[in-house]
Design an enzyme around this catalytic site. Structure first.
Site, PDB file in Angstrom:
ATOM      1  N   GLU A 205       0.888  -1.210   0.074  1.00 17.32           N
ATOM      2  CA  GLU A 205       0.083   0.114  -0.009  1.00 17.32           C
ATOM      3  C   GLU A 205       0.780   1.366   0.015  1.00 17.32           C
ATOM      4  O   GLU A 205       0.315   2.322   0.372  1.00 17.32           O
ATOM      5  CB  GLU A 205      -0.995   0.062   1.374  1.00 17.32           C
ATOM      6  CG  GLU A 205      -2.096  -1.299   0.944  1.00 17.32           C
ATOM      7  CD  GLU A 205      -3.068  -1.335   2.170  1.00 17.32           C
ATOM      8  OE1 GLU A 205      -2.765  -0.543   3.064  1.00 17.32           O
ATOM      9  OE2 GLU A 205      -3.787  -1.852   2.079  1.00 17.32           O
ATOM     10  N   LYS A 337     -15.666  -1.685   2.025  1.00 14.44           N
ATOM     11  CA  LYS A 337     -14.700  -2.270   0.926  1.00 14.44           C
ATOM     12  C   LYS A 337     -15.777  -2.699  -0.135  1.00 14.44           C
ATOM     13  O   LYS A 337     -16.535  -3.784   0.278  1.00 14.44           O
ATOM     14  CB  LYS A 337     -13.922  -3.118   1.398  1.00 14.44           C
ATOM     15  CG  LYS A 337     -12.704  -2.825   2.234  1.00 14.44           C
ATOM     16  CD  LYS A 337     -11.970  -3.932   2.557  1.00 14.44           C
ATOM     17  CE  LYS A 337     -10.724  -3.285   3.321  1.00 14.44           C
ATOM     18  NZ  LYS A 337      -9.914  -4.397   3.936  1.00 14.44           N
ATOM     19  N   SER A 367      -5.461  -3.869  -0.832  1.00 16.03           N
ATOM     20  CA  SER A 367      -3.993  -3.808  -0.933  1.00 16.03           C
ATOM     21  C   SER A 367      -3.687  -4.167  -2.481  1.00 16.03           C
ATOM     22  O   SER A 367      -2.673  -3.571  -2.815  1.00 16.03           O
ATOM     23  CB  SER A 367      -3.423  -4.812  -0.060  1.00 16.03           C
ATOM     24  OG  SER A 367      -3.839  -6.115  -0.306  1.00 16.03           O
TER      25      SER A 367
END
Length: 428
Positions: A205, A337, A367
Site C-alpha cells: 500500500e 470495501k 491492498s
C-alpha cells in the site's frame, strides 16, 4: 437513451501483478462507463467470493477468465436493454442471478465490476460527475485520509504484526492541505528511516516496511517524522492502526512476534489501551479477531468512547452482519470495501445503516488496487468523512488522492473538510 446496449469484461492486472476484472458498459446514447475491481490480501472469512480460475498454468491459478465469462454471458444477457439509472434493480438482478449469499456462482469480482461500470455510465449519461450522481446536490464533505506510512503484517515482510500504521491530518483546513501534510510527513519518515539504517522499500500500500523491534518503535518513528516535517502529533495529525488481528489470532490467543508474547483477548485489549495512552491514536481497525465477539465487546467497553473502533473483517461491508454488531454493541465504525459485498447498492445500504446508528464509515481501498478511482467519488457521495487509500507513493494509491483534489476543486465553496469532526460517534 440510457438503456444498456452492451457489457464487456476483460482480464487486467492489479497493483500486485495479479489478474482482476475490468468492465465496460455501453449505453444507447453512446456513453460508456468503465470500472475495475480491487483485491485484498488479508480477507475476512465472510467476504463475498472473489472468483479465481484455479488453473495453475495461468497466473499461478489466480486468473479471472471465469468471472469475465460470467459478465460477458449470463450477466450481459440479463441486463442488456435495462435503463442504467435503475442501479438497485440492476444489482438485484445480479444478486438473484447468482443465487448465493456470497456471490459464489458469478463471483463478486464479476458483479462488482458491472455494478460500478453501470453507475459510471449512468453518471456520464446524466452529465454529472459520479459523486454528484450518487450523492445528489448540496454541500459535501471531503474525507479525512488515513495514510498508511508504515506497513506490517500481510502487507510487508517484516516482524510487525500490526498491519498498518497510519497518519490522519485532522488539523488541516482543506483536503489539499491534508494531502500536503501527509506527503511532507511521508518524505520526512523516509529521511528518518535512511538515517537509522532502515530500508525504504515500500509495502503493497505504499508505506515503508522497516524491520522494527516493536510496535511502539513504529509509532515513535511516526511522532519523530511529524515533528521533522513541522507538524505536531496529537494536534495536526492523529494516528490510526489496522491490527488485522485475525491474521495473528490462533488457538484463542493473539500472538505478537514483534513483542515475543501471546495475549488473551482481555490482555490484548489492555495492550491496545496502553498504546492509546502513550500515543495519539484515534482509530483502531480490527482490534480483535473477526469471530472473537467477546473480545470485541471488551475492547468496545474499554475504548469505544474515546477511540474509533473500526470493523473490517468483523463486518465485511455486509448489512446483515453490521446489524448484528450494532445490536451487540461492538465497534463504532464500519470499514467500507465495495468488493467485500459485490454490488454498489449493498455497499450504500451498509453505509446508510451505519449512519442511522451513529457508526462512522471509512471508505477503503484494498491492498491489490488499480487506477480506478471510484472509491474517491463514493467517499464524497456518501459524506462518510474518512477514506483509507494507502500511502503517499504508488500511482494506484495516488489515483484516489488526485481524484479527491479534483473533486474539492469542482465543489469549491460547496466542499468542506471535517478534521476532527469526522469522529462524530465518539463520546456519545
Amino acid at each position: 437513451m440510457s438503456a444498456i446496449v452492451d457489457i464487456f469484461a476483460r482480464e487486467i492486472l492489479d497493483s500486485r501483478g495479479n489478474p482482476t476484472v475490468e468492465c465496460d458498459v455501453l449505453l444507447e446514447s453512446g456513453v460508456m462507463g468503465r470500472a475495475a475491481v480491487p483485491s485484498g490480501a488479508s480477507t475476512g472469512q465472510k467476504e463475498a467470493l472473489e472468483l479465481r480460475d484455479g488453473d495453475k498454468s495461468r497466473y499461478s491459478g489466480k486468473g479471472v477468465l471465469k468471472a469475465v465469462e460470467h459478465v460477458n454471458n449470463q450477466i450481459a444477457q440479463a441486463l442488456i436493454g435495462i435503463d442504467a439509472n435503475e442501479q438497485s434493480y440492476i444489482d438485484q438482478i445480479m444478486i438473484e442471478l447468482d443465487g448465493t449469499e456470497n456471490k459464489g456462482n458469478l463471483g463478486a469480482n464479476a458483479t462488482l465490476a458491472v455494478s460500478m461500470a453501470v453507475a459510471r455510465a449512468a453518471a456520464e449519461d446524466s452529465g454529472l460527475p459520479l459523486y454528484r450522481y450518487l450523492g445528489g446536490a448540496g454541500p459535501m464533505s471531503l474525507p479525512v485520509p488515513m495514510m498508511n506510512v508504515i506497513n506490517g503484517g500481510e502487507h510487508a515482510n517484516n516482524s510487525l504484526n500490526i498491519q498498518e500504521f497510519m497518519i490522519m491530518p485532522v488539523g488541516a483546513k482543506s483536503f489539499r492541505e491534508a494531502l500536503r501534510c501527509g506527503a511532507e510527513i511521508f518524505h520526512a519518515l523516509k529521511k528518518l528511516c535512511d538515517s537509522k539504517g532502515f530500508p525504504t522499500t515500500v509495502g503493497d500500500e505504499g508505506g515503508f516496511a522497516p524491520n522494527l523491534n516493536s510496535h511502539k518503535e513504529a509509532l515513535q518513528l511516526m511522532v519523530e517524522a511529524a515533528e521533522a516535517a513541522g507538524y505536531k502529533a496529537g494536534e495536526d495529525v492523529l494516528f490510526a492502526l489496522d491490527c488485522a488481528s485475525s491474521e495473528f489470532y490462533k488457538d484463542g490467543k493473539y500472538h505478537l512476534e514483534a513483542e515475543g508474547r501471546s495475549y488473551t483477548n482481555a490482555e490484548f485489549a489492555e495492550y491496545l489501551e496502553g498504546l492509546v495512552n502513550e500515543f495519539p491514536i484515534i482509530s483502531i481497525e480490527d482490534g480483535m479477531d473477526e469471530n472473537d465477539w467477546e473480545g470485541w465487546k471488551l475492547l468496545t467497553e474499554k475504548l469505544g468512547k474515546k477511540v474509533q473502533l473500526v470493523g473490517d473483517d468483523l463486518f465485511v461491508t455486509n448489512p446483515k452482519i453490521l446489524a448484528e454488531g450494532i445490536e451487540k454493541g461492538v465497534a463504532n465504525a464500519l470499514l467500507v470495501k465495495v468488493n467485500q459485498i459485490g454490488t454498489l447498492s449493498e455497499t450504500l445500504k451498509a453505509v446508510d445503516l451505519a449512519k442511522c446508528n451513529r457508526y462512522a464509515s471509512v471508505m477503503s481501498h484494498r491492498s491489490g488496487e488499480t487506477e480506478d478511482s471510484t472509491i474517491a467519488d463514493l467517499a464524497v457521495a456518501t459524506n462518510c468523512m474518512q477514506i483509507k487509500t494507502g500511502s503517499l507513493s504508488r500511482s494506484d494509491r495516488m489515483a484516489k488522492y488526485n481524484q479527491l483534489l479534483r473533486i474539492e476543486e469542482e465543489l469549491a465553496e460547496a466542499a468542506y473538510y471535517p478534521g476532527k469532526a469526522a469522529f462524530y460517534q465518539l463520546g456519545k
